[in-house]
Design a protein around this motif. Structure first.
Motif, PDB file in Angstrom:
ATOM      1  N   THR A  70       0.996  -1.487  -0.131  1.00 36.81           N
ATOM      2  CA  THR A  70      -0.159  -0.227   0.282  1.00 36.81           C
ATOM      3  C   THR A  70       0.883   1.417  -0.534  1.00 36.81           C
ATOM      4  OG1 THR A  70      -0.321   0.221   2.140  1.00 36.81           O
ATOM      5  CG2 THR A  70      -1.732  -0.949   1.555  1.00 36.81           C
ATOM      6  N   PRO A  71       0.642   1.994  -0.720  1.00 37.95           N
ATOM      7  CA  PRO A  71       1.382   3.630  -0.904  1.00 37.95           C
ATOM      8  C   PRO A  71       1.491   4.022   0.519  1.00 37.95           C
ATOM      9  CG  PRO A  71      -0.568   3.488  -2.346  1.00 37.95           C
ATOM     10  CD  PRO A  71      -0.266   2.335  -1.538  1.00 37.95           C
ATOM     11  N   VAL A  79      -1.500   5.977  -4.692  1.00 32.30           N
ATOM     12  CA  VAL A  79       0.137   6.432  -5.198  1.00 32.30           C
ATOM     13  C   VAL A  79       0.885   6.308  -4.709  1.00 32.30           C
ATOM     14  CG1 VAL A  79       0.445   8.299  -6.250  1.00 32.30           C
ATOM     15  CG2 VAL A  79       1.112   6.604  -7.651  1.00 32.30           C
ATOM     16  N   ARG A  80       2.250   5.761  -4.904  1.00 34.91           N
ATOM     17  CA  ARG A  80       3.183   6.376  -4.047  1.00 34.91           C
ATOM     18  C   ARG A  80       4.685   6.580  -5.395  1.00 34.91           C
ATOM     19  NH1 ARG A  80       4.884   5.667   0.934  1.00 34.91           N
ATOM     20  NH2 ARG A  80       8.092   5.866   1.508  1.00 34.91           N
ATOM     21  N   PHE A  81       5.041   8.111  -5.101  1.00 37.23           N
ATOM     22  CA  PHE A  81       6.530   8.351  -5.699  1.00 37.23           C
ATOM     23  C   PHE A  81       7.942   7.679  -5.065  1.00 37.23           C
ATOM     24  CE2 PHE A  81       9.888  11.680  -6.791  1.00 37.23           C
ATOM     25  CZ  PHE A  81       9.701  11.076  -8.312  1.00 37.23           C
ATOM     26  N   GLU A  82       8.861   7.567  -6.119  1.00 34.26           N
ATOM     27  CA  GLU A  82       9.774   6.925  -5.351  1.00 34.26           C
ATOM     28  C   GLU A  82      11.396   7.747  -6.223  1.00 34.26           C
ATOM     29  OE1 GLU A  82       9.737   3.649  -1.223  1.00 34.26           O
ATOM     30  OE2 GLU A  82      10.735   2.964  -3.257  1.00 34.26           O
ATOM     31  N   ARG A  83      11.853   8.542  -5.836  1.00 36.00           N
ATOM     32  CA  ARG A  83      12.800   8.228  -6.481  1.00 36.00           C
ATOM     33  C   ARG A  83      14.433   7.835  -6.005  1.00 36.00           C
ATOM     34  NH1 ARG A  83      15.351  11.595 -10.287  1.00 36.00           N
ATOM     35  NH2 ARG A  83      17.624  12.229 -10.039  1.00 36.00           N
ATOM     36  N   ASN A 140      13.037   6.846 -11.171  1.00 33.68           N
ATOM     37  CA  ASN A 140      12.050   8.116 -10.343  1.00 33.68           C
ATOM     38  C   ASN A 140      11.002   6.724 -10.692  1.00 33.68           C
ATOM     39  OD1 ASN A 140      13.253  10.120 -10.321  1.00 33.68           O
ATOM     40  ND2 ASN A 140      13.494  11.032 -11.521  1.00 33.68           N
ATOM     41  N   ASP A 141      10.612   6.190  -9.571  1.00 31.28           N
ATOM     42  CA  ASP A 141       8.983   5.389  -9.833  1.00 31.28           C
ATOM     43  C   ASP A 141       7.304   6.229  -9.382  1.00 31.28           C
ATOM     44  OD1 ASP A 141      10.791   3.174 -11.603  1.00 31.28           O
ATOM     45  OD2 ASP A 141      11.950   2.967  -9.717  1.00 31.28           O
ATOM     46  N   PHE A 142       6.498   5.546 -10.199  1.00 35.84           N
ATOM     47  CA  PHE A 142       5.700   5.714  -9.601  1.00 35.84           C
ATOM     48  C   PHE A 142       5.143   4.290  -9.232  1.00 35.84           C
ATOM     49  CE2 PHE A 142       5.806  10.023 -12.014  1.00 35.84           C
ATOM     50  CZ  PHE A 142       5.295  10.495 -10.923  1.00 35.84           C
ATOM     51  N   LEU A 143       4.184   4.146  -7.729  1.00 30.82           N
ATOM     52  CA  LEU A 143       3.826   3.171  -7.723  1.00 30.82           C
ATOM     53  C   LEU A 143       2.277   2.703  -7.230  1.00 30.82           C
ATOM     54  CD1 LEU A 143       7.072   2.209  -5.410  1.00 30.82           C
ATOM     55  CD2 LEU A 143       7.195   1.273  -7.891  1.00 30.82           C
ATOM     56  N   PRO A 144       1.561   2.628  -8.164  1.00 39.75           N
ATOM     57  CA  PRO A 144       0.402   2.500  -7.490  1.00 39.75           C
ATOM     58  C   PRO A 144      -0.246   1.349  -6.888  1.00 39.75           C
ATOM     59  CG  PRO A 144       0.466   1.507  -9.786  1.00 39.75           C
ATOM     60  CD  PRO A 144       1.673   2.075  -9.339  1.00 39.75           C
ATOM     61  N   SER A 145      -1.165   1.661  -6.286  1.00 38.73           N
ATOM     62  CA  SER A 145      -1.989  -0.109  -5.326  1.00 38.73           C
ATOM     63  C   SER A 145      -3.249   0.399  -5.346  1.00 38.73           C
ATOM     64  CB  SER A 145      -1.122   0.355  -4.103  1.00 38.73           C
ATOM     65  OG  SER A 145      -1.795  -1.112  -3.462  1.00 38.73           O
ATOM     66  N   ASN A 156      -1.179  -3.477  -7.056  1.00 38.66           N
ATOM     67  CA  ASN A 156       0.182  -3.483  -6.911  1.00 38.66           C
ATOM     68  C   ASN A 156       1.352  -3.480  -7.513  1.00 38.66           C
ATOM     69  OD1 ASN A 156       1.746  -4.338  -5.249  1.00 38.66           O
ATOM     70  ND2 ASN A 156      -0.218  -5.506  -3.977  1.00 38.66           N
ATOM     71  N   ARG A 157       2.375  -2.079  -7.462  1.00 42.63           N
ATOM     72  CA  ARG A 157       3.335  -2.607  -7.796  1.00 42.63           C
ATOM     73  C   ARG A 157       4.610  -2.348  -7.253  1.00 42.63           C
ATOM     74  NH1 ARG A 157       5.307   0.622 -14.663  1.00 42.63           N
ATOM     75  NH2 ARG A 157       4.252  -1.508 -14.663  1.00 42.63           N
ATOM     76  N   SER A 158       5.376  -2.840  -7.450  1.00 41.19           N
ATOM     77  CA  SER A 158       6.703  -2.111  -6.078  1.00 41.19           C
ATOM     78  C   SER A 158       8.112  -2.861  -7.146  1.00 41.19           C
ATOM     79  CB  SER A 158       6.555  -3.730  -5.145  1.00 41.19           C
ATOM     80  OG  SER A 158       6.704  -4.713  -5.611  1.00 41.19           O
TER      81      SER A 158
END
Length: 927
Positions: A219-220, A625-629, A649-654, A672-674
Motif C-alpha cells: 500500500t502507498p 500512489v507512491r512516488f520514489e526517486r 523515478n518510479d510511480f507505484l500505484p496500489s 500494486n507495483r513494487s
C-alpha cells in the motif's frame, strides 16, 4: 547473594506501593470492536463514584481508586455502552482491563461482561490482521513463547509463506531475501552482511519483541521496495503496571557441545562480549605499506603481521554449554506531572555449533553427457557465537492528544569460525594427490539505533500526525580472516604450497561501516464517505539516506624456495621469516586490491497519497500512489573500475478492495507495483571467496532495479475467537530480476549478479488455526495450526545459458525457476494447555521445497538446496506466581543440509552437512 536479592526485591516493592499510596489503579484501553482501532475521547467511569477518565490518543485511560470491587462503564458517541463488573482493585497494585465497544448499529442494548485482567496478544495480532488494509500475517510474543524460539529468525518462520535461509535471512512466498524488507518499529534497519540484501534476523532476541507483522501486499504508505513481504519488528512497549523479569537458559548441541574434536583457536579476552580487544588487528603502519615484496619483509610491520598467525594455531577444545540470560524492568510513572512509561531490557546469549565430515564437491562438464569432479573434499566446520542486546523504550504523554517517544537499541555479536577441508583437487593436481585447506575467522556485527517519534491528534477533524526519525549506525568487522591451502606432491615426496594452482596463504582485514537515516511523516484526515461510513485521506513523505564504507586489506605469505614442511604452525614460526631473497622461509607482501575497497551512497525520496474509502456497508477500497526517486552510487578506490550509478523515478500505484461477505468473513483483492533495488555489494567490483580455490563472487556496476507487478486474491474467515481460515492466490510479474550466475566468459570459476529479462511467480497459500472444541474443556485446551504455500516460478534465460542446457538435455526449456525460490513451504503446530496446572506443550514442524542456490555455467547442472524437515518440541510449566520452567528440543530430525546437482537422474553433492539437535532448559522469574 540471596540477601542482596531479597533487599532489592523489598525496595522495589516498597517504591511501587509508596508511589501509589493505599489506592489502586485501573488502566486499560478502549477499542472499536469491529475494526480493532483505539477510540480517542471515550468516557470510562467507575459506577457509583465520581471517578472517571477520558481516553487519550492511544485510547488508554488510568483511574486511581481506593481498594475494593467496582463496575466500570465505557461509552462513546455512535457506540453502545459496555459495563465490566467485579473489577477487583488491590492497594498499591494496577488492574488492567480493556473495553471493546460495538457500534450502535450492531447492538441496541448495553453489553455487560465479567472483568478480564489479562489480554490475549495472539488474538490482538489476529484482530490487526483481520482489519488491516492489505494482506497481512503476524506472530505475537505470546505465540513466540509457546514455540520456544530465542531469536526473530526462528520465530518468523512460523508465519504463513515464510522460510529462513542460513538461519538468518527471511524469504517470503519462496522469493529470495532480496524481495523482502525488514523494518524496526516502522523504519528501515540496514543489513549487517555486505553479501546480502536482507537483515540478519538472528540479531534480534525475542524477549525484546512484542510482535512481528508480515505485510504481503503493498500500500502507498509502505516502502515500495518489497515484493514478497514487508516485516515489521515491533519492540515491546512500556507495560501498564510495574514488571520485572529475569530468565536464564542452559542447553547443548549434540554435535558441538561435548565434541572433543571441536575446532577453534585462541581468541581475545573480550570475545565473550562479541568484541575483539585488538589482538587480531593488523599492526599499525602495515595498512599503508606499498604492494612490494622484500621492502615489506624487512619492516617491523611485516614481521608483526607474520607473528599474528603463530598466535592463532587451530586447536581442539570442547566448548561450554549454550547459555542465555535476559533481564527486563518497566513501569509507568510521572515526570513533571506527565505520564511516563519505560521499559529497559538486556539479553546475552552464547551458542556453539558445527559439524564433522561435511561434503564439498565442485564439478565441470568437459563434454556432453559427462560430469567430472574438480573438488572432492570433507569439511569440519565449527563456530562459537556471543550475542548481547539492550533496549530502552520510553514514551511521554504531553497531554491526552500528544505523545513523544524514544527508543534506543544496541545489538552486538561476535562469531569465531574454524574450518578444515581435505581431499582431492583434481582440476589442478594429479589424481590421488591429497589437498588441504583451512581457515579461521572472527566476525563482529553491531547495530545501534535511536528512534525519536511523535503522535499527535489535532482538534480539527481529529487529524492524526505521526512522525519518526531514526539514525542507525551498523557495521561488520573481520579483522583476521585467513586461508591456508597446501597439498602433498608424491613426485617430490613432500608437502608444497602450489601458487599456480590455488591462493597463497593469505590474511584479510575487512571493515564495513554504514550510516542509515530514515525519516518519515504520515498524516491521516478522517471524513464521512459513502453510506455515512468514516473514510480516511492519508498522505506523507519519507527520506532515506545510506552511506557505506567497505575496506579490505590483503596480505599474502609467500613460500620462499619451497621450505614448507606440512606444518602450518612451523610455517608461521617467527624465526622462519625470510630476510633476503636467497634465504629459505617465507615473506609477506601487501596484496591489497583497490577494487575491494568501495563507498556506496544511496538516497530515496518518497511521497504518497492514498484513501481508505468505504463504499457500502460491506465494500471498502484502499487506493493511491507512491512516488520514489532512487539515487545509488558505488565507487571503488581503483580509478580503472567502472562506477555503479543508478538513478530512477518510479510511480507505484496500489488498489486494494475488501468485501465483507458475512460477519467475520472477508474477501480481499489487490493490484500494486513494487520494486527491488540492487545492493551496494552487488554493484561493487569487490571479489571474495569462501575457501582457497573456491568460486569468486564479483559485483556488477551495470545492474538495474527490478519492477514487479503484483496481483492478490484472498478469502479469510474468523469463525470464533482465536480461530482462523484463509486461502490466497497471488501472481507476480518481474521485469529485470537480479540473480546470481556463474560467469561463462571468466577464466576461473566466477559468480556475479545479472539482470535477467523477465520472470513470473504465482501460487496459493492456505492457513488454518483452530481450537479443538471436541477434545477441549475449560481446564484442557488443544490448539492446532497449519499453513501451506505452493509457488511456481519461471525466469527467462539468455541464449548462452539456453545453449548450455540444450547440450545436457535436447528438450530443455528456455526458462528455469527463480534464484532462491521455494516451490512449497509448510508449517504446522499442535499446542496443549492445562490451565489449572499452568502446563503447556507445543510441537511444531517446518519444511520448504527444493530451491535454486546457484546458476551453473556450461553443461554443469544448477545447484539446488534440498528440502529438510524441522521438528521442535516445547514444554512449559508455571511454578507458583513467580516462576516458569520450560524445556525445548530443536531440530529433532537433524536432516541433511544438502546442496546438489541433478545430472542424468543422479544427485551429486555440491555441499552436504548437518547442524545437530539442541536441547535447552529455561527458568524465568516474574516479579
Amino acid at each position: 547473594m540471596n540477601r542482596k536479592i531479597g533487599i532489592l526485591t523489598t525496595l522495589l516493592s516498597m517504591m511501587s506501593i509508596l508511589a501509589l499510596g493505599q489506592n489502586g489503579t485501573i488502566r486499560g484501553t478502549v477499542y472499536d470492536k469491529e475494526v480493532g482501532e483505539t477510540l480517542i475521547g471515550a468516557a470510562v467511569v467507575v459506577e457509583g463514584t465520581s471517578k472517571g477518565a477520558a481516553t487519550d490518543l492511544d485510547g488508554a485511560f488510568s483511574i486511581s481508586v481506593p481498594a475494593g470491587t467496582y463496575s466500570l462503564k465505557a461509552s462513546f458517541i455512535s457506540y453502545q455502552e459496555v459495563i465490566i463488573k467485579d473489577v477487583v482493585v488491590k492497594p498499591g497494585q494496577v488492574t488492567v482491563l480493556d473495553f471493546y465497544l460495538p457500534s450502535a448499529s450492531e447492538q441496541l442494548t448495553e453489553v455487560v461482561i465479567e472483568a478480564k485482567i489479562a489480554r490475549n496478544t495472539e488474538n490482538a495480532v489476529m484482530l490487526m490482521q483481520k482489519n488491516a488494509s492489505s494482506v497481512m500475517d503476524g506472530i505475537s510474543s505470546q505465540q513466540i513463547r509457546k514455540m520456544g524460539d530465542s531469536d526473530a529468525a526462528g520465530a518468523i518462520r512460523r508465519v504463513t509463506g515464510v522460510s529462513v535461509q542460513d538461519g538468518k535471512y527471511v524469504s517470503v512466498r519462496g522469493l529470495g531475501d532480496r524481495y523482502s524488507k525488514t523494518l524496526l518499529n516502522g523504519v528501515e534497519i540496514p543489513s549487517l552482511d555486505p553479501e546480502r540484501n536482507a537483515v540478519q534476523m538472528d540479531m534480534f532476541p525475542t524477549n525484546l519483541i512484542d510482535n512481528m507483522l508480515v505485510y504481503k501486499t503493498f500500500t502507498p504508505d509502505k516502502p515500495g521496495d518489497f515484493t514478497g513481504g514487508l516485516i515489521n519488528l515491533v519492540t515491546k512497549d512500556f507495560p501498564e503496571k510495574f514488571t520485572l523479569q529475569f530468565s536464564t537458559t542452559l542447553g547443548f548441541n549434540d554435535q558441538s557441545t561435548f565434541n572433543q574434536n571441536f575446532l577453534t583457536y585462541q581468541g581475545s579476552s573480550t570475545d565473550w562480549l562479541g568484541v575483539d580487544n585488538g589482538s587480531r588487528d593488523v599492526p599499525a603502519g602495515a595498512l599503508d605499506l606499498p604492494q612490494t615484496s622484500y621492502d615489506f619483509v624487512n619492516s617491523p610491520e611485516a614481521q608483526a603481521t607474520a607473528r599474528r598467525f603463530q598466535h592463532n594455531p587451530i586447536i581442539t577444545n570442547q566448548p561450554r554449554l549454550d547459555q542465555t540470560y535476559a533481564f527486563s524492568i518497566g513501569n509507568q510513572t510521572k515526570l513533571f506531572g506527565k505520564e511516563l512509561g519505560f521499559l529497559a531490557a538486556i539479553t546475552y546469549r552464547y551458542t556453539s555449533g558445527g559439524y564433522e565430515n561435511g561434503v564439498v564437491g565442485r564439478y565441470e562438464n568437459p563434454s556432453p553427457g559427462l560430469l567430472r569432479i574438480n573438488y572432492d573434499l570433507t569439511r569440519n566446520n565449527f563456530s562459537e557465537t556471543n550475542l548481547w542486546g539492550a533496549m530502552l523504550n520510553g514514551n511521554l504523554k504531553l497531554n491526552s492528544r500528544n505523545k513523544i517517544g524514544l527508543t534506543f537499541l544496541r545489538n552486538q555479536s561476535g562469531e569465531s569460525q574454524t574450518q578444515m577441508l581435505q581431499g582431492q583437487f583434481y582440476q589442478e593436481l594429479p589424481s590421488g594427490q591429497p589437498y588441504f585447506t583451512q581457515s579461521t575467522s572472527w566476525t563482529e556485527r553491531f547495530i545501534t539505533s535511536g528512534q525519536l517519534k511523535g503522535e499527535h491528534v489535532l482538534n480539527w477533524r481529529d487529524t492524526k500526525i505521526n512522525w519518526i526519525s531514526s539514525l542507525t549506525s551498523s557495521g561488520q568487522r573481520q579483522p583476521d580472516l585467513n586461508f591456508f591451502a597446501y597439498d602433498f606432491d608424491d613426485t617430490k615426496g613432500g608437502y608444497q604450497i602450489n601458487s599456480a594452482a590455488y591462493q597463497d596463504p593469505a590474511r584479510f582485514d575487512r571493515t564495513m561501516d554504514e550510516i542509515n537515516s530514515d525519516n518519515r511523516m504520515d498524516i491521516e484526515i478522517p471524513f464521512v464517505g459513502f453510506a455515512d461510513k468514516t473514510a480516511k485521506l492519508m498522505f506523507g513523505g519519507r527520506f532515506l539516506y545510506k552511506n557505506r564504507d567497505f575496506t579490505e586489506f590483503q596480505f599474502d605469505f609467500i613460500d620462499q624456495n619451497g621450505s614448507f614442511n606440512g606444518s602450518v604452525d612451523d610455517f608461521f614460526d617467527y624465526d622462519n621469516i625470510v630476510t633476503g631473497q636467497s634465504d629459505t622461509g617465507y615473506y609477506v607482501i601487501s596484496n591489497r586490491q583497490l577494487s575491494n575497497t568501495y563507498n556506496g551512497l544511496q538516497t530515496v525520496s518518497a511521497a504518497y497519497l492514498m484513501t481508505d474509502l468505504p463504499v457500502t456497508e460491506k465494500l471498502k477500497f484502499i487506493f493511491g500512489v507512491r512516488f520514489e526517486r532512487t539515487d545509488i552510487q558505488v565507487e571503488s578506490q581503483n580509478p580503472n573500475d567502472r562506477k555503479g550509478n543508478l538513478v530512477q523515478n518510479d510511480f507505484l500505484p496500489s488498489v486494494n478492495a475488501m468485501y465483507e461477505v458475512v460477519k467475520d468473513m472477508n474477501i480481499r483483492a489487490s493490484y500494486n507495483r513494487s520494486l527491488a533495488r540492487p545492493t551496494f555489494r552487488e554493484m561493487a567490483p569487490f571479489a571474495s571467496y569462501l575457501f582457497a580455490g573456491d568460486y569468486v563472487l564479483v559485483g556488477n556496476p551495470s545492474l538495474d532495479r527490478t519492477l514487479v507487478d503484483n496481483l492478490d486474491l484472498r478469502w479469510e474467515w474468523y469463525p470464533a475467537l482465536g480461530d482462523f481460515l484463509s486461502f490466497s492466490l497471488f501472481y507476480k510479474e518481474f521485469t529485470n530480476p537480479i540473480e546470481r550466475k556463474i560467469t561463462p566468459e571468466a577464466a576461473n570459476l566466477e559468480v556475479s549478479f545479472v539482470n535477467t529479462p523477465s520472470a513470473v511467480v504465482y501460487g496459493f497459500e492456505a492457513e488454518v488455526r483452530k481450537r479443538l472444541n471436541m477434545i477441549s474443556s475449560e481446564k484442557n485446551e488443544f490448539l492446532v495450526g497449519a499453513n501451506y504455500s505452493y509457488i511456481v516460478s519461471e525466469t527467462s534465460i539468455d541464449q548462452a545459458e539456453y545453449q548450455a542446457r540444450l547440450e545436457r538435455d535436447p528438450n530443455a526449456k528456455d526458462t528455469r525457476p527463480m534464484f532462491g525460490q521455494s516451490p512449497y513451504i509448510v508449517n504446522g503446530y499442535l499446542t496443549y494447555n492445562n490451565h489449572p496446572t499452568d502446563l503447556s506443550f507445543t510441537a511444531s514442524f517446518n519444511q520448504f521445497g527444493e530451491r535454486l542456490a546457484f546458476v551453473s555455467r556450461g553443461g554443469v547442472p544448477d545447484v539446488y538446496e534440498q528440502p529438510r524437515p524441522t521438528l521442535d518440541l516445547m514444554v512449559e510449566k508455571g511454578l507458583g506466581e513467580h516462576f516458569v520452567v520450560s524445556l525445548r528440543a530443536r531440530n529433532l530430525l537433524n536432516p541433511d543440509y544438502a546442496f546438489t546437482h541433478d545430472f542424468q537422474g543422479q544427485q551429486y553433492d555440491f555441499e552436504r552437512f548437518t547442524v545437530g539437535r539442541t536441547f535447552r532448559i529455561s527458568v524465568k522469574y516474574l516479579f
